[in-house]
Design an enzyme around this catalytic site. Structure first.
Site, PDB file in Angstrom:
ATOM      1  CD  GLU A 105     -10.056  13.611 -15.851  1.00  0.00           C
ATOM      2  OE1 GLU A 105     -10.457  13.083 -14.910  1.00  0.00           O
ATOM      3  OE2 GLU A 105     -10.849  13.942 -16.846  1.00  0.00           O
ATOM      4  CG  ASP A 158      -9.012   6.469 -19.331  1.00  0.00           C
ATOM      5  OD1 ASP A 158      -9.493   7.609 -19.646  1.00  0.00           O
ATOM      6  OD2 ASP A 158      -9.899   6.014 -18.382  1.00  0.00           O
TER       7      ASP A 158
END
Length: 328
Positions: free
Chosen positions: A187, A15
């Site tokens: 997301e 991420d």
């Protein structure tokens, strides 16, 4: 020109989020249940990276006692505005939903110390911040869709944030529910403004084999957003499982001093079958703009294992530092 091998951060660095301040780039990744958390990296050329600290690094700053595996600190976003670094993130406790949520940390020095968390009071995961040219600040993130059309459909929401009080204000706007019909877990959203147009970047398909990056744009930060007809703009799911990198997604964009654009994103390298023993790693891909849309890895359409990084990504012209990557 310098050749850099992908991944630029090998090992468990999922991420990734990135921003540039002057001549230096800063990057932060997720750390889940591990402490210290949210490692902060610095580079002057996108090639050589040095860890300079952690955003969560002292007892009492954040209650992570007893957080189970795969809980903890999810998907941070790092931004810089008016002399201050802002880092928003989610603390997830899968055993106790009353603990955790979205929060923001601030610092004047990215090496620390970082502030205690300010809780933002909005549900969901993967929060992000956007500082608009008019001085307004917008918080956005992902949550399960309030009125889902299919299982695990999510939606990207947006609300204004008062930077003085750290409180959300004004109406909520739902910006996105995924580019592909039936796609799960849209997301990791990030907003940008490029040449007067607002761009929403998001991953979807779940953080595994079907992971993909999609993009939409709008004339207004609150939407409506129109998806790129080329969506998903980057994925490896069509390459099958017998490939060098799988699960590509969760990207963040940065502009270099020479005007070139780059994306950091996650991916996994299978070994000994479909096993990614090192977890999700941080990769670098070049980005160009065509017809008002970003093109990831132009001419290749996949994450290259070697990336040519021009000298123009450096603003100071000095020598690069050591490539020092330490575990979180």
């Amino acid at each position: 020109m310098t050749d850099v091998s992908n991944p630029i951060l090998p090992g468990c660095y999922p991420d990734p989020t990135i921003c540039r301040v002057g001549a230096e780039y800063y990057l932060v990744t997720s750390t889940f249940e591990y402490f210290p958390g949210l490692p902060v990296f610095r580079s002057r050329d996108l090639v050589h990276w040095e860890q300079i600290g952690h955003a969560v690094d002292r007892p009492g700053q954040l209650d992570m006692q007893g957080i189970a595996s795969s809980g903890g600190l999810y998907a941070p976003t790092l931004r810089h505005h008016d002399g201050t670094f802002w880092l928003v993130c989610t603390l997830v406790d899968q055993q106790d939903s009353s603990r955790g949520g979205n929060f923001v940390l601030t610092a004047t020095d990215p090496a620390g110390p970082w502030s205690d968390p300010v809780w933002l009071g909005e549900d969901g995961i993967d929060p992000s911040l956007f500082f608009d040219d008019d001085g307004r600040v917008w918080l956005h993130g992902t949550r399960l869709a309030r009125e889902p059309e299919w299982h695990d459909q999510t939606e990207v929401w947006l609300r204004e944030l008062d930077p003085a009080t750290m409180r959300l204000a004004g109406p909520e706007h739902v910006l996105w529910r995924g580019a592909v019909l039936g796609a799960v877990w849209a997301e990791g959203p990030h907003l940008y403004r490029v040449d007067g147009t607002y761009y929403l970047l998001a991953a979807e398909g779940g953080t595994e084999f079907h992971h993909a990056i999609s993009v939409a744009r709008s004339d207004s930060v609150t939407g409506p957003y129109v998806g790129n007809r080329a969506n998903p703009v980057l994925t490896h799911r069509h390459l099958g499982r017998d490939v060098d990198v799988v699960g590509v997604g969760h990207a963040d964009l940065v502009e270099a001093p020479d005007g070139s654009w780059w994306a950091v994103l996650l991916g996994m390298r299978p070994y000994g079958g479909y096993h990614y023993n090192l977890g999700r790693e941080t990769f670098l891909v070049p980005v160009t703009w065509e017809d008002g849309w970003p093109v990831f890895a132009p001419g290749q359409g996949r994450v290259p294992m070697v990336v040519e990084v021009p000298d123009g990504v450096r603003a100071d012209g000095g020598a690069a530092g050591p490539r020092a990557v330490r575990p979180p």
